[in-house]
Design an enzyme around this catalytic site. Sequence first.
Site, PDB file in Angstrom:
ATOM      1  N   GLU A 162      -5.788  -4.618  10.434  1.00  0.00           N
ATOM      2  CA  GLU A 162      -4.769  -3.603  10.672  1.00  0.00           C
ATOM      3  C   GLU A 162      -5.099  -2.831  11.946  1.00  0.00           C
ATOM      4  OE1 GLU A 162      -2.602  -2.554   6.764  1.00  0.00           O
ATOM      5  OE2 GLU A 162      -4.330  -1.244   6.949  1.00  0.00           O
TER       6      GLU A 162
ATOM      7  N   ASN B  94       0.874  -1.173   0.000  1.00  0.00           N
ATOM      8  CA  ASN B  94       0.000   0.000   0.000  1.00  0.00           C
ATOM      9  C   ASN B  94       0.911   1.223   0.000  1.00  0.00           C
ATOM     10  OD1 ASN B  94      -1.801   2.035   0.491  1.00  0.00           O
ATOM     11  ND2 ASN B  94      -2.303   1.406   2.577  1.00  0.00           N
ATOM     12  N   TRP B  95       1.051   1.830  -1.169  1.00  0.00           N
ATOM     13  CA  TRP B  95       1.985   2.960  -1.282  1.00  0.00           C
ATOM     14  C   TRP B  95       1.388   4.271  -0.759  1.00  0.00           C
ATOM     15  CZ3 TRP B  95       4.216   1.981  -6.891  1.00  0.00           C
ATOM     16  CH2 TRP B  95       5.120   0.909  -6.826  1.00  0.00           C
ATOM     17  N   LYS B  96       0.111   4.243  -0.403  1.00  0.00           N
ATOM     18  CA  LYS B  96      -0.543   5.457   0.093  1.00  0.00           C
ATOM     19  C   LYS B  96      -0.282   6.622  -0.879  1.00  0.00           C
ATOM     20  CE  LYS B  96      -0.219   3.464   4.625  1.00  0.00           C
ATOM     21  NZ  LYS B  96      -0.234   3.617   6.067  1.00  0.00           N
TER      22      LYS B  96
ATOM     23  N   GLY C  24       2.722  -0.915   4.330  1.00  0.00           N
ATOM     24  CA  GLY C  24       2.782   0.493   3.959  1.00  0.00           C
ATOM     25  C   GLY C  24       4.228   0.936   3.787  1.00  0.00           C
ATOM     26  N   GLY C  25       4.764   1.568   4.811  1.00  0.00           N
ATOM     27  CA  GLY C  25       6.097   2.171   4.745  1.00  0.00           C
ATOM     28  C   GLY C  25       7.183   1.280   4.152  1.00  0.00           C
TER      29      GLY C  25
ATOM     30  N   SER D 205       3.037  -1.779  10.403  1.00  0.00           N
ATOM     31  CA  SER D 205       4.480  -1.826  10.658  1.00  0.00           C
ATOM     32  C   SER D 205       5.121  -3.184  10.362  1.00  0.00           C
ATOM     33  CB  SER D 205       4.781  -1.380  12.093  1.00  0.00           C
ATOM     34  OG  SER D 205       4.359  -0.035  12.294  1.00  0.00           O
TER      35      SER D 205
ATOM     36  N   GLU E 272      -7.064   4.946   7.264  1.00  0.00           N
ATOM     37  CA  GLU E 272      -6.844   6.366   6.928  1.00  0.00           C
ATOM     38  C   GLU E 272      -8.041   6.936   6.179  1.00  0.00           C
ATOM     39  OE1 GLU E 272      -3.028   5.736   5.132  1.00  0.00           O
ATOM     40  OE2 GLU E 272      -2.209   5.322   7.126  1.00  0.00           O
TER      41      GLU E 272
ATOM     42  N   HIS F 249      -9.654   1.347   4.276  1.00  0.00           N
ATOM     43  CA  HIS F 249      -8.414   1.529   5.029  1.00  0.00           C
ATOM     44  C   HIS F 249      -8.660   2.524   6.173  1.00  0.00           C
ATOM     45  CE1 HIS F 249      -4.378   2.801   6.080  1.00  0.00           C
ATOM     46  NE2 HIS F 249      -3.986   1.631   5.610  1.00  0.00           N
TER      47      HIS F 249
ATOM     48  N   GLY G  79       2.091   2.667  10.714  1.00  0.00           N
ATOM     49  CA  GLY G  79       3.046   3.763  10.566  1.00  0.00           C
ATOM     50  C   GLY G  79       3.692   4.195  11.880  1.00  0.00           C
TER      51      GLY G  79
HETATM   52  P1  PGA Z   1       2.545   0.577   7.655  1.00  0.00           P
HETATM   53  O1  PGA Z   1       1.120   0.750   6.949  1.00  0.00           O
HETATM   54  O2  PGA Z   1       3.133  -0.714   7.141  1.00  0.00           O
HETATM   55  O3  PGA Z   1       3.351   1.779   7.222  1.00  0.00           O
HETATM   56  O4  PGA Z   1       2.312   0.533   9.125  1.00  0.00           O
HETATM   57  C1  PGA Z   1       0.257  -0.332   6.752  1.00  0.00           C
HETATM   58  C2  PGA Z   1      -1.032   0.137   6.121  1.00  0.00           C
HETATM   59  O5  PGA Z   1      -1.502   1.234   6.492  1.00  0.00           O
HETATM   60  O6  PGA Z   1      -1.618  -0.536   5.254  1.00  0.00           O
END
Ligand code: PGA
Length: 249
Positions: free
Chosen positions: A167, A9-11, A234-235, A213, A97, A95, A173
């Site tokens: 999640e 997930n590159w956001k 994500g990250g 994470s 966010e 998600h 994050g």
């Molecule tokens: P993260 O994000 O790996 O940076 O914690 C995961 C996500 O939000 O899908």
Amino acid sequence: MRKKVIAANWKMYKTPAQAQEFVKAFLPLVANHDRDEIVLCPSDTSLSVVIAAVAGTNVAVGAQNMYFVDEGAFTGETSPVMLKAISATHVILGHSERRQYFGETDETVNKKLLAALKHELKPIVCVGEVLAERESGKTEEVLLRQIRKAFEGVVAGQCASIVIAYEPVWAIGTGKTATPEMAEEAHAILRRDIARTLGQEAADAIRILYGGSVKPENATALMNQPEIDGALVGGASLDPQSFAKIVKY
Ligand code: PGA
């Protein structure tokens, strides 16, 4: 045996040129890797270039969101028909966010899930508790509310093409990962509920990913849990080396 899904997930990161650069570096690192399903989810502006860049490989491409209507006066939205037309195969829905910043609710997630299934896009449906909910012992209640509403109108036979991502919001994050045992317990709650509502066969077929994470250093311990069927990253998915290490945990 459920095939694991490792999804990036590159956001809101990477221009099309940066996305293309990632794919160029990433593909050789995962060439011939068919143990797991690999999915890249760039932002909408990079979908087409990434889809073109991975054509004919073992890597699939998904969007990070979509609206539930085929077309219409919905400024700023992308429809399932549009995603299908450019050959996207997956879509992340609900998600945290999107729930936190853009007013996504259990109801809209449900409508989006049904729309994705109708258009044969593989949904990656996100659920998870916030810290206050975990600390007050409400994790199970929150997960059950989210999953039951999201799955209204879903039938058992559709579960093989649905992916759930657990999640915990406090782990996204933040560098704080749920322990493999905590994740395993949450996954078991979700799978038991699918078994109750849609039957054991559906529960056995559905893939439940862990997200929050995930890093090369903790991927193996998480992925070795029997209830964990992959990761939403994500990250650590922004760098090709790091994401490839997670894919090959
Ligand atoms: P993260 O994000 O790996 O940076 O914690 C995961 C996500 O939000 O899908």
